[in-house]
Design a protein around this motif. Structure first.
Motif, short mmCIF file in Angstrom:
data_model
loop_
_atom_site.label_atom_id
_atom_site.label_comp_id
_atom_site.label_asym_id
_atom_site.label_seq_id
_atom_site.Cartn_x
_atom_site.Cartn_y
_atom_site.Cartn_z
N PHE A 21 0.86 -1.18 0.00
CA PHE A 21 0.00 0.00 0.00
C PHE A 21 0.89 1.22 0.00
N SER A 28 -6.40 8.87 0.04
CA SER A 28 -6.40 7.52 -0.54
C SER A 28 -5.00 7.11 -0.93
N VAL A 31 -3.23 0.12 -3.76
CA VAL A 31 -2.95 -1.24 -3.29
C VAL A 31 -2.23 -1.98 -4.40
N HIS A 39 -5.56 -1.68 -7.15
CA HIS A 39 -6.72 -0.82 -7.00
C HIS A 39 -6.45 0.30 -5.99
N LYS A 40 -7.22 1.36 -6.13
CA LYS A 40 -7.12 2.50 -5.23
C LYS A 40 -8.00 2.24 -4.02
N LEU A 41 -7.59 2.77 -2.87
CA LEU A 41 -8.32 2.52 -1.63
C LEU A 41 -8.26 3.75 -0.74
N ALA A 45 -10.35 2.93 5.03
CA ALA A 45 -10.58 1.48 4.94
C ALA A 45 -9.28 0.68 4.87
N MET A 46 -8.15 1.37 4.88
CA MET A 46 -6.87 0.73 4.63
C MET A 46 -6.53 -0.41 5.59
N HIS A 49 -8.75 -3.58 5.24
CA HIS A 49 -8.57 -4.19 3.91
C HIS A 49 -7.20 -4.86 3.78
#
Length: 73
Positions: A21, A28, A31, A39-41, A45-46, A49
């Protein structure tokens, strides 16, 4: 596993990990799975996830190790 806040150095570190990450600003980050951008996160939520991804990868590695002796027979 790599978690790097720096958008400059983070991608290089993530290339060498199963799960990575990198921070990216604006709340944001990106990942990485198996060294590739996935994907973006959102930062909110990091943690959950990333823990989920690490646990999934650990289970895959354990399954591979368990199957290895059987494959050699």
């Amino acid at each position: 596993l790599s978690i790097i806040g720096c958008v400059v150095n983070g991608p290089g570190e993530a290339l060498m990990t199963d799960v990575g990450f990198t921070g990216g600003g604006a709340g944001s980050g990106m990942v990485y799975l198996a060294g590739k951008q996935h994907h973006k996160l959102g930062n909110d939520a990091m943690v959950d996830h990333i823990v989920e991804l690490v646990e999934k990868r650990a289970a895959e590695l354990e399954a591979e190790r368990a199957a290895a002796p059987k494959a050699a027979e």
